[in-house]
Design a protein around this motif. Structure first.
Motif, short mmCIF file in Angstrom:
data_model
loop_
_atom_site.label_atom_id
_atom_site.label_comp_id
_atom_site.label_asym_id
_atom_site.label_seq_id
_atom_site.Cartn_x
_atom_site.Cartn_y
_atom_site.Cartn_z
N LYS A 1 0.20 11.47 -0.63
CA LYS A 1 0.72 12.45 0.33
C LYS A 1 1.76 13.37 -0.28
O LYS A 1 1.93 14.50 0.18
CB LYS A 1 1.33 11.71 1.53
N SER A 2 2.46 12.90 -1.30
CA SER A 2 3.47 13.74 -1.92
C SER A 2 2.86 14.95 -2.61
O SER A 2 3.34 16.06 -2.48
CB SER A 2 4.30 12.92 -2.91
N GLY A 3 1.77 14.73 -3.34
CA GLY A 3 1.07 15.83 -3.97
C GLY A 3 1.86 16.57 -5.02
O GLY A 3 1.61 17.72 -5.30
N GLN A 4 2.86 15.92 -5.62
CA GLN A 4 3.69 16.58 -6.63
C GLN A 4 3.65 15.85 -7.97
O GLN A 4 4.51 16.04 -8.80
CB GLN A 4 5.15 16.64 -6.13
N GLY A 5 2.65 15.01 -8.14
CA GLY A 5 2.57 14.23 -9.36
C GLY A 5 3.64 13.17 -9.48
O GLY A 5 3.89 12.65 -10.57
N ARG A 6 4.26 12.83 -8.39
CA ARG A 6 5.35 11.85 -8.40
C ARG A 6 4.80 10.47 -8.11
O ARG A 6 3.88 10.30 -7.31
CB ARG A 6 6.40 12.23 -7.35
N ARG A 7 5.38 9.48 -8.76
CA ARG A 7 5.03 8.08 -8.49
C ARG A 7 6.16 7.41 -7.72
O ARG A 7 7.32 7.79 -7.84
CB ARG A 7 4.77 7.34 -9.80
N PHE A 8 5.79 6.40 -6.96
CA PHE A 8 6.76 5.69 -6.13
C PHE A 8 6.70 4.20 -6.44
O PHE A 8 5.61 3.62 -6.51
CB PHE A 8 6.47 5.91 -4.64
N ILE B 1 0.81 -1.23 0.00
CA ILE B 1 0.00 0.00 0.00
C ILE B 1 0.84 1.27 0.00
O ILE B 1 0.30 2.36 -0.20
CB ILE B 1 -0.95 0.02 1.22
N LEU B 2 2.14 1.14 0.19
CA LEU B 2 2.98 2.33 0.27
C LEU B 2 2.99 3.17 -1.01
O LEU B 2 2.90 4.40 -0.93
CB LEU B 2 4.42 1.94 0.63
N PRO B 3 3.12 2.57 -2.20
CA PRO B 3 3.19 3.43 -3.40
C PRO B 3 2.01 4.38 -3.53
O PRO B 3 2.20 5.57 -3.80
CB PRO B 3 3.22 2.41 -4.55
N SER C 1 10.06 12.89 3.77
CA SER C 1 11.09 13.85 4.15
C SER C 1 12.30 13.75 3.24
O SER C 1 12.84 14.77 2.79
CB SER C 1 11.51 13.60 5.61
N LEU C 2 12.71 12.52 2.93
CA LEU C 2 13.88 12.33 2.08
C LEU C 2 13.60 12.73 0.64
O LEU C 2 14.51 13.14 -0.10
CB LEU C 2 14.33 10.87 2.13
N ALA C 3 12.34 12.58 0.21
CA ALA C 3 11.97 12.91 -1.17
C ALA C 3 11.64 14.37 -1.37
O ALA C 3 11.47 14.81 -2.51
CB ALA C 3 10.78 12.05 -1.61
#
Length: 377
Positions: free
Chosen positions: A38-45, A30-32, A132-134
């Motif tokens: 939560k990132s809210g920057q259009g970034r995928r994990f 469920i992390l991705p 925080s790291l990202a």
């Protein structure tokens, strides 16, 4: 921290074997999605789980951070979050998490998260660390982004978490630690939770077999009937405490679970005390569960086998519910002593896994086997 192309951040969960790996595998599902939301920057994990004993041979946070950094450099990972169930110490404090924003690294010790809702707390801690790291940092900036809150999941009234001291030569740039009696208690409970004492009960199968045989014979012994009838409640409690303590001590001595550190430093003594306290609590929980099971089994056996007239003629007391309960209680104590003396548990892996020192030896053997396989190939 490296940033992968196409706005995809690759996160590696580097987990010690056993409980940390299981926790990492569950949260990886469920992390991705949660990180992307939560990132809210259009970034995928993308989240990968790697299970290996990265803590083998050392419990020094700076050394572990360098290992994690070297491991991350060998792979195409943007962020590496390492999870261990070992209690780590730094400058006399118990470490919760180390972060290196420059290298995209985090080292999370699970015991300070406590024993309740560990999966949820660990997931939240990992999410906070990854975000925080990202987070974007100013060019040339050092340390964590000032706008990024870091303390959230680690703070609780039951666990005094605060910033820890970071040396100038260390890889980490941010550290959280716990201290004080409440922090010690939470770490201890977390260690017992990491030991998973419920797995100890199947490991006591040989002792249970010996105890059940002793209990079956004792239940039909007229001398035991008379003793049970003559014992007061305080004496029954003393018998319970004595038999349980004997079983705990026997298991720890027989399986060589007592941790003795060759080092003389303060941190080594603290680790030894934590290891031994967690081992006693883990084995104690397993023995208590077995003791309660013996009472229930003895009670069922007594209800089936005892004859009221024979019992009354021997003890001169009627066989009522109170007598069944007292006899079953006392027989459980007798059977526990029989199980302790008659068991041969020196080869039982579940008992040995109750101690961190033994798990550390297993990790060392695993790493040696891996190195041997690499040399052969």
């Amino acid at each position: 921290m490296r940033v992968s192309s196409q706005d995809v951040t690759v996160v590696a969960l580097l987990a010690d074997p056993d409980a940390p790996t299981e926790i990492a595998q569950r949260m990886a599902r469920i992390l991705p999605a949660r990180l992307a939301d939560k990132s809210g920057q259009g970034r995928r994990f993308d989240v990968e789980v790697v299970s290996e004993p990265f803590t083998t041979g050392t419990e020094d946070p700076p050394t572990l951070m360098r290992r994690i950094m070297d491991r991350g450099r060998a792979e195409s990972w943007d962020i590496v979050v390492a999870l261990t169930d070992l209690p780590l110490h730094s400058h006399g404090r118990k470490l919760v998490v180390d972060l290196s924003h420059e290298h995209g690294l985090a080292l999370l010790s699970l015991p300070p998260l406590g024993g309740l809702r560990l999966q949820t707390r660990a997931r939240r801690a990992v999410e906070e660390a990854v975000l925080s790291l990202a987070a974007p940092r100013a060019t040339g900036a050092e340390g964590p982004p000032q706008s990024q809150p870091l303390l959230g999941p680690f703070v609780s009234r039951l666990a005094p978490v605060h910033l820890g001291q970071v040396g100038e030569e260390e890889t980490a740039d941010l550290r959280y630690v716990v201290s004080g009696p409440r922090g010690y208690l939470r770490v201890l409970v977390g260690m017992v939770r990491a030991n998973r004492p419920w797995r100890l009960v199947p490991g006591l199968s040989k002792a249970l077999a010996a105890a059940l045989a002793t209990g079956a014979v004792a239940t039909v012994n007229s001398t035991i009937w008379n003793l049970a009838e003559s014992l007061s409640a305080p004496r029954l409690v003393i018998a319970t405490v004595g038999s349980v303590a004997l079983m705990i001590g026997w298991l720890i001595v027989d399986a060589q679970l007592w941790h003795r550190s060759a080092e003389v430093s303060r941190e080594a003594r603290q680790r030894a005390r934590l290891y031994n306290a967690s081992t006693v609590m883990t084995v104690g929980i397993g023995v208590l569960v077995c003791y309660v099971g013996l009472i229930v089994i003895n009670l069922v056996w007594a209800l089936f086998i005892l004859n009221g007239q024979a019992f009354a003629s021997t003890t001169r007391a009627p066989l009522h519910a109170a007598e069944y309960w007292t006899l079953s209680w006392f027989v459980a104590s007798v059977a526990t002593v029989g199980g302790a003396l008659g068991s041969g548990l020196e080869s039982d892996e579940a008992i040995r896994a109750a101690a961190y020192s033994k798990r550390e030896q297993e990790r060392r053997h695993m790493l040696q086997d891996d190195d041997g396989d690499q040399l052969v190939t």
